[in-house]
Design a protein around this motif. Structure first.
Motif, PDB file in Angstrom:
ATOM      1  N   HIS A  10      44.544  42.457   0.830  1.00 51.63           N
ATOM      2  CA  HIS A  10      45.932  43.140   0.602  1.00 51.63           C
ATOM      3  C   HIS A  10      46.675  42.665   1.593  1.00 51.63           C
ATOM      4  CE1 HIS A  10      43.187  45.130  -2.132  1.00 51.63           C
ATOM      5  NE2 HIS A  10      42.198  45.233  -1.718  1.00 51.63           N
ATOM      6  N   LYS A  11      47.473  43.559   1.831  1.00 52.64           N
ATOM      7  CA  LYS A  11      48.470  43.170   1.796  1.00 52.64           C
ATOM      8  C   LYS A  11      49.580  45.465   2.758  1.00 52.64           C
ATOM      9  CE  LYS A  11      49.435  38.450   1.250  1.00 52.64           C
ATOM     10  NZ  LYS A  11      49.768  37.242   1.568  1.00 52.64           N
ATOM     11  N   GLY A  94      50.315  51.942   7.974  1.00 51.60           N
ATOM     12  CA  GLY A  94      51.338  51.255   6.282  1.00 51.60           C
ATOM     13  C   GLY A  94      50.280  51.823   5.268  1.00 51.60           C
ATOM     14  N   LYS A  95      49.761  50.894   3.958  1.00 49.44           N
ATOM     15  CA  LYS A  95      48.319  51.042   3.483  1.00 49.44           C
ATOM     16  C   LYS A  95      46.875  50.575   3.819  1.00 49.44           C
ATOM     17  CE  LYS A  95      51.469  50.047  -0.373  1.00 49.44           C
ATOM     18  NZ  LYS A  95      51.317  49.192  -1.324  1.00 49.44           N
ATOM     19  N   LEU A  96      46.765  49.953   4.971  1.00 52.79           N
ATOM     20  CA  LEU A  96      46.150  49.753   5.507  1.00 52.79           C
ATOM     21  C   LEU A  96      45.375  51.115   6.575  1.00 52.79           C
ATOM     22  CD1 LEU A  96      44.049  47.836   6.815  1.00 52.79           C
ATOM     23  CD2 LEU A  96      45.083  47.675   8.765  1.00 52.79           C
ATOM     24  N   GLN A  97      43.756  51.913   6.138  1.00 53.93           N
ATOM     25  CA  GLN A  97      43.622  52.366   6.312  1.00 53.93           C
ATOM     26  C   GLN A  97      41.955  52.155   7.340  1.00 53.93           C
ATOM     27  OE1 GLN A  97      42.677  55.722   3.592  1.00 53.93           O
ATOM     28  NE2 GLN A  97      44.962  54.999   2.922  1.00 53.93           N
ATOM     29  N   ILE A  98      41.893  52.829   8.194  1.00 56.25           N
ATOM     30  CA  ILE A  98      40.907  52.070   9.025  1.00 56.25           C
ATOM     31  C   ILE A  98      40.232  53.492   9.249  1.00 56.25           C
ATOM     32  CG2 ILE A  98      39.772  51.053  11.121  1.00 56.25           C
ATOM     33  CD1 ILE A  98      42.870  50.034  11.215  1.00 56.25           C
ATOM     34  N   SER A 149      47.524  42.373   6.609  1.00 54.05           N
ATOM     35  CA  SER A 149      46.692  41.597   5.956  1.00 54.05           C
ATOM     36  C   SER A 149      45.421  42.379   6.165  1.00 54.05           C
ATOM     37  CB  SER A 149      47.112  40.243   5.241  1.00 54.05           C
ATOM     38  OG  SER A 149      47.056  39.084   6.255  1.00 54.05           O
ATOM     39  N   TRP A 150      44.386  42.147   4.625  1.00 59.35           N
ATOM     40  CA  TRP A 150      43.066  42.822   5.296  1.00 59.35           C
ATOM     41  C   TRP A 150      42.629  42.241   3.867  1.00 59.35           C
ATOM     42  CZ3 TRP A 150      46.883  46.314   4.107  1.00 59.35           C
ATOM     43  CH2 TRP A 150      46.701  47.263   3.322  1.00 59.35           C
ATOM     44  N   LYS A 151      41.699  41.457   3.593  1.00 59.60           N
ATOM     45  CA  LYS A 151      40.471  41.647   2.782  1.00 59.60           C
ATOM     46  C   LYS A 151      39.655  42.161   2.498  1.00 59.60           C
ATOM     47  CE  LYS A 151      40.851  36.438   3.791  1.00 59.60           C
ATOM     48  NZ  LYS A 151      39.836  34.778   4.131  1.00 59.60           N
ATOM     49  N   LYS A 152      39.490  42.351   1.118  1.00 60.11           N
ATOM     50  CA  LYS A 152      38.030  43.904   0.761  1.00 60.11           C
ATOM     51  C   LYS A 152      37.568  43.504  -0.214  1.00 60.11           C
ATOM     52  CE  LYS A 152      39.628  48.458   1.272  1.00 60.11           C
ATOM     53  NZ  LYS A 152      39.857  49.502   0.464  1.00 60.11           N
TER      54      LYS A 152
END
Length: 152
Positions: A10-11, A94-98, A149-152
């Motif tokens: 995801h980016k 952004g779209k990154l949710q932690i 970016s991150w992986k799911k």
């Protein structure tokens, strides 16, 4: 037959604001959200951790959740200062949710005092390299955006 696992990358592209700081160059700001509330963060690639201002974090975190750390913090134009930590239920860039984001809490009033003297907006915290390294941050000055970016 071998099992195939698909890993989605995801980016997100986050707009950044370039602030001209008189003769000192530029500071970069980014908007984020903590528990659904918008915050302004200074992007600091030299900061080892993401930190929030002790006074301003009270809008979205309970001071009773702060845990005092034995180690003192240095940097951000100060000598050593008291350091606390807390866990934010939801941190979004952004779209990154932690979920359950552990962060540092320090007094950033000296930064906001300087910003006020320069007629610049106050910051709620500093986005540090802990998050930027983990999520492969790329800062694009031409487009005025930061990519994560991150992986799911």
């Amino acid at each position: 037959m071998p099992l195939i696992f698909l890993v989605m990358v995801h980016k997100t592209n986050i707009p950044i604001q370039l602030l001209f700081i008189e003769d000192a160059g530029y500071h970069l700001l980014v908007k984020a959200k903590v528990n659904g509330k918008t915050v302004t963060l200074l992007i600091d690639t030299g900061a080892s951790k993401t930190v929030f201002d002790k006074g301003r974090i009270l809008r979205f975190a309970n001071e009773e959740s702060f845990l005092t750390l034995e180690k003192l913090s240095t940097g951000l134009g100060t000598t050593m200062m008291e350091t606390q930590s807390t866990v934010l239920k939801k941190f979004q860039v952004g779209k990154l949710q932690i979920a359950n984001f552990e962060t540092i809490v320090i007094d950033l009033s000296h930064v906001n005092l300087t910003y006020a003297k320069l007629d610049l907006p106050a910051i709620d915290g500093v986005l540090g390299s802990d998050l930027m390294v983990k999520h492969h941050a790329i800062i694009d000055y031409k487009k005025k955006e930061m990519k994560l970016s991150w992986k799911k």
